[in-house]
Design an enzyme around this catalytic site. Structure first.
Site, mmCIF file in Angstrom:
data_model
loop_
_atom_site.group_PDB
_atom_site.id
_atom_site.type_symbol
_atom_site.label_atom_id
_atom_site.label_comp_id
_atom_site.label_asym_id
_atom_site.label_seq_id
_atom_site.Cartn_x
_atom_site.Cartn_y
_atom_site.Cartn_z
ATOM 1 N N SER A 63 -4.852 -2.398 13.182
ATOM 2 C CA SER A 63 -5.742 -2.372 14.300
ATOM 3 C C SER A 63 -6.938 -1.525 13.951
ATOM 4 O O SER A 63 -8.085 -1.783 14.320
ATOM 5 C CB SER A 63 -5.103 -1.830 15.593
ATOM 6 O OG SER A 63 -4.404 -0.430 15.118
ATOM 7 N N SER A 64 -6.780 -0.384 12.932
ATOM 8 C CA SER A 64 -7.861 0.303 12.750
ATOM 9 C C SER A 64 -8.953 -0.605 11.690
ATOM 10 O O SER A 64 -9.956 -0.704 12.088
ATOM 11 C CB SER A 64 -7.672 1.568 11.762
ATOM 12 O OG SER A 64 -6.573 1.272 10.853
ATOM 13 N N ASP A 99 -2.449 -3.167 -3.183
ATOM 14 C CA ASP A 99 -3.917 -3.728 -3.329
ATOM 15 C C ASP A 99 -5.034 -2.246 -3.887
ATOM 16 O O ASP A 99 -5.744 -2.498 -4.225
ATOM 17 C CB ASP A 99 -4.446 -3.953 -2.052
ATOM 18 C CG ASP A 99 -4.436 -3.061 -0.700
ATOM 19 O OD1 ASP A 99 -3.499 -2.003 -1.086
ATOM 20 O OD2 ASP A 99 -5.105 -3.066 0.168
ATOM 21 N N HIS A 148 1.450 -2.611 -0.660
ATOM 22 C CA HIS A 148 1.171 -1.342 -1.440
ATOM 23 C C HIS A 148 0.748 -1.463 -2.768
ATOM 24 O O HIS A 148 1.020 -0.951 -3.745
ATOM 25 C CB HIS A 148 2.600 -0.377 -1.506
ATOM 26 C CG HIS A 148 2.373 0.353 -0.112
ATOM 27 N ND1 HIS A 148 1.672 1.239 0.367
ATOM 28 C CD2 HIS A 148 3.136 0.013 1.030
ATOM 29 C CE1 HIS A 148 1.985 1.650 1.349
ATOM 30 N NE2 HIS A 148 2.736 1.005 2.170
ATOM 31 N N ASP A 158 -6.758 -5.060 4.108
ATOM 32 C CA ASP A 158 -6.954 -5.279 5.578
ATOM 33 C C ASP A 158 -8.368 -5.583 6.010
ATOM 34 O O ASP A 158 -8.714 -6.669 6.677
ATOM 35 C CB ASP A 158 -6.683 -3.923 6.324
ATOM 36 C CG ASP A 158 -5.226 -3.751 6.155
ATOM 37 O OD1 ASP A 158 -4.742 -4.305 5.307
ATOM 38 O OD2 ASP A 158 -4.936 -2.359 6.467
HETATM 39 C C1 GLA Z 1 -2.407 -0.487 4.814
HETATM 40 C C2 GLA Z 1 -3.725 -0.504 3.797
HETATM 41 C C3 GLA Z 1 -3.646 -1.561 2.816
HETATM 42 C C4 GLA Z 1 -2.727 -1.726 2.147
HETATM 43 C C5 GLA Z 1 -1.326 -1.798 3.154
HETATM 44 C C6 GLA Z 1 -0.010 -1.874 2.223
HETATM 45 O O1 GLA Z 1 -2.598 -1.338 5.575
HETATM 46 O O2 GLA Z 1 -4.847 -0.402 4.614
HETATM 47 O O3 GLA Z 1 -4.938 -1.486 2.056
HETATM 48 O O4 GLA Z 1 -2.590 -0.871 1.231
HETATM 49 O O5 GLA Z 1 -1.501 -0.630 3.799
HETATM 50 O O6 GLA Z 1 0.012 -2.914 1.641
#
Ligand code: GLA
Length: 387
Positions: free
Chosen positions: A130-131, A37, A35, A175
Site C-alpha cells: 500500500s505504501s 531485490d 527479500h 514494489d
Molecule cells: C518490501 C520492499 C521490497 C522487497 C520486499 C521483500 O515490499 O518494499 O523492496 O524487498 O519487501 O521482497
C-alpha cells in the site's frame, strides 16, 4: 473496484468543486524472489486489481491539500512547499509529501497546487504494498498534471527515493517498479540489478492464486526490514573483503558452507543461504511457469516460505499458521512481500477454493481469535488514468 461516481461525489463533498482527474495505482503481490531485490536479485511480482485511487483538481495558489477516506480528518491536510521536512504527525500524507519532496529536490517547479482525495480498496500495511501504491499514485499525478518528462521506470526510482530518504525504509525497487510497469493478466520477471522486465502470463488453470490476509497489525515492520537489509549488507561487505567482485545473489548454493569462515556468524550464514537459494528458486519458477509445470511451481512456493521462515526469519506465527493450514487444499503457498505479518498467496484448484477458505478461517480463528481475509487475484495494469 471503486466506481467513478463514488469517487467524484466524495471529492465534491470534501472540496466543494468538480474533480478534473481520477487516477489508479495498483497494489502488488510477489510470486517469488523475496527479500533479494535490495541485492539485485531476480523477483517475480505482479500488479493486482486492488489499489489506491486519487481524485484531483488544480488550485489557483501553490498549496497542496490531501484527504483520505481511510484516514479521515476534519479538514483536508494542508502541505506548503516551503515546509517539506518529514513530520510523523502527517501520517499517510508523508508518502505523497515524500514524492513531492524528491521532485522539488530535483529542481522541478510546480506553478500551482492541487486538491487531492484518496480512496483505496487495498488493505494497508498488509504486504500488498500500500505504501508503494500511494507513492506511485503521487508520482503519476505529478507526471500527468505537470507533464513531467519521466518514464515509468524513472517514476519508480523517484518513489523509491522517497521511501528510502523521506520515509526511512531502505526498500528495494520491486514494489514501485511492478506498480509502474504492471500488465493485465501478466506477472513481471524482473532483474532488479538492471531493471529489465519480461512479462509472463500467470496461466495456472485449473488452479488460481488466492491472497490470504493475516489481518495482523504489523509492528516494528520497518525497523525489522531495515535490520535484514543491514545484516545482509554486512554479509556482503565481509564477502567482498576477500572477493571484491562477489555479489550475494551470484553465489553458488552448493558452496554455502565454504562461506562460513568468511561470514564468521551463523545468523549471517542463514541470511545468505536464503538469498542464494531464493535467487535460484526465482529462476526455476520462471522456467516452470513457462512450461506450465504447476506442481513444480507449487513446490517452489513451499520451499520459499520455509526459507523465509527458518533462514530469513521474517514470517511470524500468523503467516505460518495461515500457510500451513491452506496446504490441506492448496498445492503451494507462501508469504508475499516483506513479511512480519501481512499476506500470503496460495495456488488452489478452483473447485477447492471454498473448502480452503473455510478450513483456513476455522484453524486461524481457533488459534488467534480473529479471522483472516481472502481475495482472488486478478493481475492488473500498472498505474494509469481512470478519467
Ligand atoms: C518490501 C520492499 C521490497 C522487497 C520486499 C521483500 O515490499 O518494499 O523492496 O524487498 O519487501 O521482497
Amino acid at each position: 473496484m471503486i466506481s467513478k461516481t463514488i469517487l467524484q461525489e466524495a471529492f465534491q463533498t470534501i472540496y466543494h468543486q468538480q474533480p478534473e482527474h481520477i487516477y489508479f495505482s495498483p497494489g502488488r503481490i510477489n510470486l517469488i524472489g523475496e527479500h533479494i531485490d535490495y541485492h539485485g536479485g531476480f523477483v517475480f511480482p505482479a500488479a493486482i486489481q486492488l489499489g489506491t485511487y486519487g481524485v484531483v483538481s488544480k488550485r489557483e495558489d501553490r498549496m497542496y491539500y490531501f484527504y483520505s477516506k481511510q484516514f479521515p480528518s476534519k479538514v483536508p491536510v494542508q502541505v506548503d512547499l516551503q515546509e517539506m521536512t518529514f513530520d510523523a504527525s502527517f501520517g499517510w500524507v508523508n508518502y505523497m509529501k515524500g514524492v513531492l519532496d524528491v521532485c522539488l529536490k530535483k529542481g522541478i517547479y510546480f506553478p500551482f497546487g492541487l486538491n487531492i482525495y484518496v480512496d483505496s480498496d487495498l488493505p494497508e500495511a498488509s504486504g500488498l504494498s500500500s505504501s508503494a501504491s500511494i507513492e506511485m499514485l503521487m508520482a503519476w499525478i505529478l507526471k500527468q498534471i505537470y507533464q513531467l518528462p519521466y518514464t515509468r521506470t524513472e517514476l519508480a526510482l523517484i518513489a523509491q527515493e522517497a521511501e528510502r530518504n523521506y520515509l526511512g525504509v531502505q526498500s528495494g525497487i520491486m514494489d514501485q517498479l511492478s506498480i509502474a510497469l504492471g500488465k493485465k493478466d501478466h506477472a513481471l520477471f524482473m532483474n532488479t540489478s538492471t531493471l529489465e522486465v519480461t512479462y509472463h502470463p500467470l496461466d495456472i488453470k485449473p488452479y488460481r492464486c488466492v491472497i490470504m490476509n493475516t489481518n495482523y497489525q504489523r509492528t516494528l515492520h520497518d525497523s525489522k526490514y531495515n535490520e535484514r537489509v543491514k545484516e545482509t549488507f554486512e554479509a556482503s561487505k565481509r564477502l567482498q573483503e576477500q572477493h571484491p567482485h562477489a555479489r550475494l545473489v551470484h553465489l553458488n548454493s552448493e558452496d554455502i558452507n565454504a562461506y562460513e569462515p568468511i561470514l564468521k556468524d551463523d545468523v549471517l550464514l542463514k541470511r545468505v543461504r536464503h538469498i542464494i537459494t531464493e535467487q535460484n528458486r526465482a529462476l526455476l519458477f520462471k522456467k516452470a511457469l513457462d512450461q506450465h509445470d504447476l506442481f513444480k511451481l507449487a513446490s517452489f512456493l513451499n520451499d520459499s516460505h520455509a526459507s523465509l521462515k527458518h533462514d530469513y526469519e521474517v514470517t511470524g506465527k500468523q503467516l505460518d499458521v495461515l500457510v500451513e493450514a491452506s496446504r490441506k487444499y492448496a498445492i503451494g503457498a507462501r508469504m508475499t512481500g516483506a513479511g512480519f505479518g501481512g499476506c500470503a498467496i496460495a495456488f488452489v484448484e478452483d473447485k477447492r477454493e471454498h473448502q480452503m477458505i473455510e478450513h483456513v478461517s476455522n484453524v486461524y480463528q481457533q488459534t488467534f481469535g480473529f479471522l483472516p481475509s481472502f481475495y482472488t487475484v486478478e493481475l492488473s495494469d500498472g498505474v494509469h488514468d481512470v478519467l
